[in-house]
Design a protein around this motif. Structure first.
Motif, PDB file in Angstrom:
ATOM      1  N   GLU A   1       0.833  -1.208   0.000  1.00 44.25           N
ATOM      2  CA  GLU A   1       0.000   0.000   0.000  1.00 44.25           C
ATOM      3  C   GLU A   1       0.865   1.254   0.000  1.00 44.25           C
ATOM      4  O   GLU A   1       0.566   2.223  -0.707  1.00 44.25           O
ATOM      5  N   VAL A   2       1.937   1.241   0.790  1.00 48.22           N
ATOM      6  CA  VAL A   2       2.838   2.385   0.862  1.00 48.22           C
ATOM      7  C   VAL A   2       3.514   2.611  -0.490  1.00 48.22           C
ATOM      8  O   VAL A   2       3.673   3.751  -0.936  1.00 48.22           O
ATOM      9  N   ARG A   3       3.915   1.534  -1.154  1.00 48.68           N
ATOM     10  CA  ARG A   3       4.530   1.660  -2.480  1.00 48.68           C
ATOM     11  C   ARG A   3       3.569   2.354  -3.435  1.00 48.68           C
ATOM     12  O   ARG A   3       3.964   3.241  -4.203  1.00 48.68           O
ATOM     13  N   ASN A   4       2.304   1.966  -3.400  1.00 48.31           N
ATOM     14  CA  ASN A   4       1.315   2.600  -4.277  1.00 48.31           C
ATOM     15  C   ASN A   4       1.173   4.086  -3.983  1.00 48.31           C
ATOM     16  O   ASN A   4       1.082   4.910  -4.898  1.00 48.31           O
ATOM     17  N   LYS A   5       1.163   4.433  -2.708  1.00 46.43           N
ATOM     18  CA  LYS A   5       1.069   5.854  -2.314  1.00 46.43           C
ATOM     19  C   LYS A   5       2.309   6.624  -2.767  1.00 46.43           C
ATOM     20  O   LYS A   5       2.220   7.734  -3.272  1.00 46.43           O
ATOM     21  N   ARG A   6       3.487   6.022  -2.571  1.00 46.34           N
ATOM     22  CA  ARG A   6       4.729   6.677  -2.981  1.00 46.34           C
ATOM     23  C   ARG A   6       4.767   6.857  -4.493  1.00 46.34           C
ATOM     24  O   ARG A   6       5.158   7.902  -5.004  1.00 46.34           O
ATOM     25  N   ASN A   7       4.337   5.842  -5.239  1.00 44.81           N
ATOM     26  CA  ASN A   7       4.331   5.963  -6.693  1.00 44.81           C
ATOM     27  C   ASN A   7       3.346   7.029  -7.163  1.00 44.81           C
ATOM     28  O   ASN A   7       3.624   7.773  -8.102  1.00 44.81           O
ATOM     29  N   PHE A   8       2.206   7.119  -6.494  1.00 40.97           N
ATOM     30  CA  PHE A   8       1.260   8.191  -6.814  1.00 40.97           C
ATOM     31  C   PHE A   8       1.911   9.541  -6.553  1.00 40.97           C
ATOM     32  O   PHE A   8       1.845  10.452  -7.391  1.00 40.97           O
ATOM     33  N   LEU A   9       2.535   9.672  -5.406  1.00 42.83           N
ATOM     34  CA  LEU A   9       3.175  10.938  -5.051  1.00 42.83           C
ATOM     35  C   LEU A   9       4.247  11.304  -6.071  1.00 42.83           C
ATOM     36  O   LEU A   9       4.315  12.440  -6.538  1.00 42.83           O
ATOM     37  N   ALA A  10       5.068  10.357  -6.438  1.00 44.39           N
ATOM     38  CA  ALA A  10       6.192  10.630  -7.336  1.00 44.39           C
ATOM     39  C   ALA A  10       5.764  10.859  -8.783  1.00 44.39           C
ATOM     40  O   ALA A  10       6.373  11.679  -9.478  1.00 44.39           O
ATOM     41  N   HIS A  11       4.720  10.174  -9.233  1.00 43.88           N
ATOM     42  CA  HIS A  11       4.421  10.178 -10.655  1.00 43.88           C
ATOM     43  C   HIS A  11       3.097  10.822 -11.052  1.00 43.88           C
ATOM     44  O   HIS A  11       2.913  11.140 -12.238  1.00 43.88           O
ATOM     45  N   HIS A  12       2.176  10.994 -10.114  1.00 42.38           N
ATOM     46  CA  HIS A  12       0.848  11.457 -10.502  1.00 42.38           C
ATOM     47  C   HIS A  12       0.306  12.613  -9.675  1.00 42.38           C
ATOM     48  O   HIS A  12      -0.674  13.241 -10.086  1.00 42.38           O
ATOM     49  N   PHE A  13       0.884  12.871  -8.522  1.00 43.76           N
ATOM     50  CA  PHE A  13       0.309  13.849  -7.596  1.00 43.76           C
ATOM     51  C   PHE A  13       0.046  15.191  -8.265  1.00 43.76           C
ATOM     52  O   PHE A  13      -1.069  15.713  -8.218  1.00 43.76           O
ATOM     53  N   TRP A  14       1.069  15.782  -8.889  1.00 52.93           N
ATOM     54  CA  TRP A  14       0.903  17.126  -9.446  1.00 52.93           C
ATOM     55  C   TRP A  14      -0.100  17.132 -10.593  1.00 52.93           C
ATOM     56  O   TRP A  14      -0.924  18.050 -10.694  1.00 52.93           O
ATOM     57  N   PHE A  15      -0.047  16.136 -11.438  1.00 54.60           N
ATOM     58  CA  PHE A  15      -0.978  16.087 -12.564  1.00 54.60           C
ATOM     59  C   PHE A  15      -2.419  15.943 -12.066  1.00 54.60           C
ATOM     60  O   PHE A  15      -3.325  16.615 -12.561  1.00 54.60           O
TER      61      PHE A  15
END
Length: 161
Positions: free
Chosen positions: A86-100
């Motif tokens: 779950e943490v990996r998914n959150k980190r990947n969202f933060l790194a790759h999708h958050f701003w968009f």
């Protein structure tokens, strides 16, 4: 003219700072997991050599967070392994999708406050996961001779140059 609910430069800077802090804590977790992975594969204390430790660490540090989590999956308790996914998914969202995905929320002060709160939750999540995995690994770390005293002495040597 100031419009109601218009974000200030200070508020926007705070949002970017909180993003940086959240991402930093995800990297602290990543590095901690790399160390756990490397140390979990070491032989018993009397058979450890510095080149072997360096080899294991170099390999672990070359892996992505997802790769490290996969490599640790059979070593960790199921509960920690599930949380790490779950943490990996959150980190990947933060790194790759958050701003968009969140750019449309950056034009009102109240929405920026919500983004800051979301980023603070990420920071807490990554920090808590790091604490939990470190606590789980503490016995193995001690078996390897890496006591709190040894770690403090090593830190003091590093800080003294």
């Amino acid at each position: 003219m100031v419009f109601p609910n218009e974000p200030t430069d200070e508020l926007v800077r705070e949002m970017y700072a909180r993003f940086g802090l959240a991402y930093y804590h995800s990297e602290v977790l990543h590095r901690g997991l790399c160390i756990i992975l490397a140390m979990s594969d070491l032989p018993r204390r009397g058979l450890i050599t510095q080149p072997r430790v360096e080899e294991y660490l170099a390999h672990a540090f070359s892996l992505t967070l997802g790769d490290v989590i996969e490599a640790l999956a059979d070593k960790l308790p199921e509960e920690l392994s599930t949380r790490l996914d779950e943490v990996r998914n959150k980190r990947n969202f933060l790194a790759h999708h958050f701003w968009f995905d969140r750019v449309h929320l950056m034009f009102r002060a109240d929405q920026i406050q919500e983004l800051i709160a979301e980023l603070d939750r990420y920071t807490q999540l990554f920090n808590q996961m790091d604490e939990d995995t470190s606590a789980w690994f503490e016995n193995r770390r001690t078996e390897l001779g890496l006591t709190d005293d040894v770690l403090q002495q090593s830190l003091a040597r590093v800080l003294s140059g």
